[in-house]
Design a protein around this motif. Structure first.
Motif, PDB file in Angstrom:
ATOM      1  N   LEU A  29      -7.407  55.499 -46.437  1.00 40.59           N
ATOM      2  CA  LEU A  29      -6.042  55.345 -45.928  1.00 40.59           C
ATOM      3  C   LEU A  29      -5.960  54.221 -44.882  1.00 40.59           C
ATOM      4  O   LEU A  29      -5.053  53.387 -44.931  1.00 40.59           O
ATOM      5  CB  LEU A  29      -5.545  56.659 -45.328  1.00 40.59           C
ATOM      6  CG  LEU A  29      -4.127  56.646 -44.772  1.00 40.59           C
ATOM      7  CD1 LEU A  29      -3.110  56.353 -45.877  1.00 40.59           C
ATOM      8  CD2 LEU A  29      -3.820  57.986 -44.117  1.00 40.59           C
ATOM      9  N   THR A  30      -6.907  54.189 -43.984  1.00 44.79           N
ATOM     10  CA  THR A  30      -6.894  53.162 -42.938  1.00 44.79           C
ATOM     11  C   THR A  30      -7.066  51.769 -43.530  1.00 44.79           C
ATOM     12  O   THR A  30      -6.359  50.837 -43.143  1.00 44.79           O
ATOM     13  CB  THR A  30      -7.989  53.446 -41.901  1.00 44.79           C
ATOM     14  OG1 THR A  30      -7.765  54.742 -41.347  1.00 44.79           O
ATOM     15  CG2 THR A  30      -7.984  52.410 -40.781  1.00 44.79           C
ATOM     16  N   PHE A  31      -7.990  51.638 -44.475  1.00 48.78           N
ATOM     17  CA  PHE A  31      -8.186  50.320 -45.076  1.00 48.78           C
ATOM     18  C   PHE A  31      -6.939  49.897 -45.860  1.00 48.78           C
ATOM     19  O   PHE A  31      -6.528  48.734 -45.807  1.00 48.78           O
ATOM     20  CB  PHE A  31      -9.414  50.285 -45.984  1.00 48.78           C
ATOM     21  CG  PHE A  31      -9.768  48.895 -46.420  1.00 48.78           C
ATOM     22  CD1 PHE A  31     -10.411  48.039 -45.539  1.00 48.78           C
ATOM     23  CD2 PHE A  31      -9.440  48.436 -47.679  1.00 48.78           C
ATOM     24  CE1 PHE A  31     -10.723  46.745 -45.917  1.00 48.78           C
ATOM     25  CE2 PHE A  31      -9.746  47.145 -48.068  1.00 48.78           C
ATOM     26  CZ  PHE A  31     -10.399  46.294 -47.188  1.00 48.78           C
ATOM     27  N   ARG A  32      -6.344  50.842 -46.541  1.00 47.11           N
ATOM     28  CA  ARG A  32      -5.123  50.529 -47.304  1.00 47.11           C
ATOM     29  C   ARG A  32      -3.992  50.064 -46.383  1.00 47.11           C
ATOM     30  O   ARG A  32      -3.236  49.172 -46.724  1.00 47.11           O
ATOM     31  CB  ARG A  32      -4.705  51.756 -48.106  1.00 47.11           C
ATOM     32  CG  ARG A  32      -3.532  51.483 -48.987  1.00 47.11           C
ATOM     33  CD  ARG A  32      -3.306  52.603 -49.940  1.00 47.11           C
ATOM     34  NE  ARG A  32      -2.045  52.325 -50.589  1.00 47.11           N
ATOM     35  CZ  ARG A  32      -1.851  52.308 -51.866  1.00 47.11           C
ATOM     36  NH1 ARG A  32      -2.849  52.588 -52.668  1.00 47.11           N
ATOM     37  NH2 ARG A  32      -0.678  52.036 -52.369  1.00 47.11           N
ATOM     38  N   LEU A  33      -3.896  50.688 -45.211  1.00 50.07           N
ATOM     39  CA  LEU A  33      -2.827  50.330 -44.271  1.00 50.07           C
ATOM     40  C   LEU A  33      -3.122  49.070 -43.458  1.00 50.07           C
ATOM     41  O   LEU A  33      -2.204  48.321 -43.121  1.00 50.07           O
ATOM     42  CB  LEU A  33      -2.557  51.494 -43.313  1.00 50.07           C
ATOM     43  CG  LEU A  33      -1.959  52.760 -43.928  1.00 50.07           C
ATOM     44  CD1 LEU A  33      -1.921  53.880 -42.903  1.00 50.07           C
ATOM     45  CD2 LEU A  33      -0.574  52.481 -44.501  1.00 50.07           C
ATOM     46  N   THR A  34      -4.393  48.857 -43.112  1.00 51.78           N
ATOM     47  CA  THR A  34      -4.714  47.780 -42.163  1.00 51.78           C
ATOM     48  C   THR A  34      -5.512  46.623 -42.754  1.00 51.78           C
ATOM     49  O   THR A  34      -5.514  45.539 -42.178  1.00 51.78           O
ATOM     50  CB  THR A  34      -5.515  48.336 -40.973  1.00 51.78           C
ATOM     51  OG1 THR A  34      -6.811  48.753 -41.440  1.00 51.78           O
ATOM     52  CG2 THR A  34      -4.797  49.481 -40.292  1.00 51.78           C
ATOM     53  N   ARG A  35      -6.268  46.871 -43.801  1.00 52.46           N
ATOM     54  CA  ARG A  35      -7.202  45.891 -44.364  1.00 52.46           C
ATOM     55  C   ARG A  35      -8.251  45.449 -43.332  1.00 52.46           C
ATOM     56  O   ARG A  35      -8.846  44.384 -43.444  1.00 52.46           O
ATOM     57  CB  ARG A  35      -6.482  44.665 -44.927  1.00 52.46           C
ATOM     58  CG  ARG A  35      -5.580  44.957 -46.069  1.00 52.46           C
ATOM     59  CD  ARG A  35      -6.406  45.243 -47.304  1.00 52.46           C
ATOM     60  NE  ARG A  35      -5.522  45.445 -48.454  1.00 52.46           N
ATOM     61  CZ  ARG A  35      -5.700  46.385 -49.345  1.00 52.46           C
ATOM     62  NH1 ARG A  35      -6.730  47.191 -49.248  1.00 52.46           N
ATOM     63  NH2 ARG A  35      -4.892  46.523 -50.357  1.00 52.46           N
ATOM     64  N   SER A  36      -8.460  46.279 -42.342  1.00 55.75           N
ATOM     65  CA  SER A  36      -9.418  45.995 -41.282  1.00 55.75           C
ATOM     66  C   SER A  36     -10.665  46.858 -41.469  1.00 55.75           C
ATOM     67  O   SER A  36     -10.578  48.094 -41.456  1.00 55.75           O
ATOM     68  CB  SER A  36      -8.790  46.285 -39.917  1.00 55.75           C
ATOM     69  OG  SER A  36      -9.786  46.349 -38.920  1.00 55.75           O
ATOM     70  N   TYR A  37     -11.813  46.201 -41.596  1.00 51.90           N
ATOM     71  CA  TYR A  37     -13.060  46.954 -41.716  1.00 51.90           C
ATOM     72  C   TYR A  37     -13.401  47.663 -40.406  1.00 51.90           C
ATOM     73  O   TYR A  37     -13.963  48.752 -40.418  1.00 51.90           O
ATOM     74  CB  TYR A  37     -14.203  46.033 -42.153  1.00 51.90           C
ATOM     75  CG  TYR A  37     -14.139  45.691 -43.614  1.00 51.90           C
ATOM     76  CD1 TYR A  37     -14.656  46.554 -44.568  1.00 51.90           C
ATOM     77  CD2 TYR A  37     -13.557  44.508 -44.037  1.00 51.90           C
ATOM     78  CE1 TYR A  37     -14.595  46.249 -45.923  1.00 51.90           C
ATOM     79  CE2 TYR A  37     -13.491  44.184 -45.390  1.00 51.90           C
ATOM     80  CZ  TYR A  37     -14.009  45.066 -46.329  1.00 51.90           C
ATOM     81  OH  TYR A  37     -13.943  44.762 -47.654  1.00 51.90           O
ATOM     82  N   ALA A  38     -13.077  47.071 -39.291  1.00 46.28           N
ATOM     83  CA  ALA A  38     -13.355  47.703 -37.995  1.00 46.28           C
ATOM     84  C   ALA A  38     -12.531  48.980 -37.837  1.00 46.28           C
ATOM     85  O   ALA A  38     -13.068  50.030 -37.459  1.00 46.28           O
ATOM     86  CB  ALA A  38     -13.059  46.731 -36.858  1.00 46.28           C
TER      87      ALA A  38
END
Length: 150
Positions: A29-38
């Motif tokens: 979910l986080t990657f889908r929303l932010t595209r941020s690996y961190a």
């Protein structure tokens, strides 16, 4: 030794299943929303921790309440503090290194290195668990006689 391994699997196994589900869900979910690996690494780490330790604490409280009830004693705020102290002793050292360094770093680098978000997160979780469980199990075994008598 077999009895100890069974005890560890009963204690940590269900928590691990919940942690894996929470880790993968939060990371996806986080990657889908932010595209941020961190952000993905941090969200996966902390969601897995909340699920894992939420289960372990609930299990400890339930077992302690049952023990105390059988002995005719109440479960009090002081008893809860003793449960929490036992968890800090069991997981404290392992958790500091795991959550602040090892797990987020692996969850940041492995998905990029493998070219697979889910595969990298899952491999990172497995590798981090190895460095987490060695000190956690040692601490658990050392604390059983002293800190887990309620």
């Amino acid at each position: 030794m077999k009895a100890r391994v069974r005890e560890w699997l009963r204690r940590y196994g269900p928590a691990e299943v919940l942690s894996i589900l929470a880790t993968l869900s939060a990371a996806w979910l986080t990657f889908r929303l932010t595209r941020s690996y961190a952000a993905t690494a941090l969200a996966g780490t902390w969601a897995g921790n909340v699920a894992y330790f939420g289960y372990i604490l609930t299990l400890d409280i339930w077992q302690t309440r049952r023990q105390r009830h059988a002995a005719g004693l109440a479960y009090t705020g002081r008893t809860l503090l003793r449960n929490l102290r036992a968890l800090v002793v069991e997981f404290g050292l392992a958790e500091v290194f795991d959550s602040l360094l090892i797990r987020p770093a692996l969850m940041y680098y492995l998905p990029r290195a493998l070219g697979s978000l889910s595969g990298g997160i899952l491999l990172a979780k497995i590798l981090a668990d190895i460095t987490f469980y060695v000190p956690a199990i040692i601490s658990y075994e050392l604390s059983k006689k002293r800190l887990r008598r309620f």
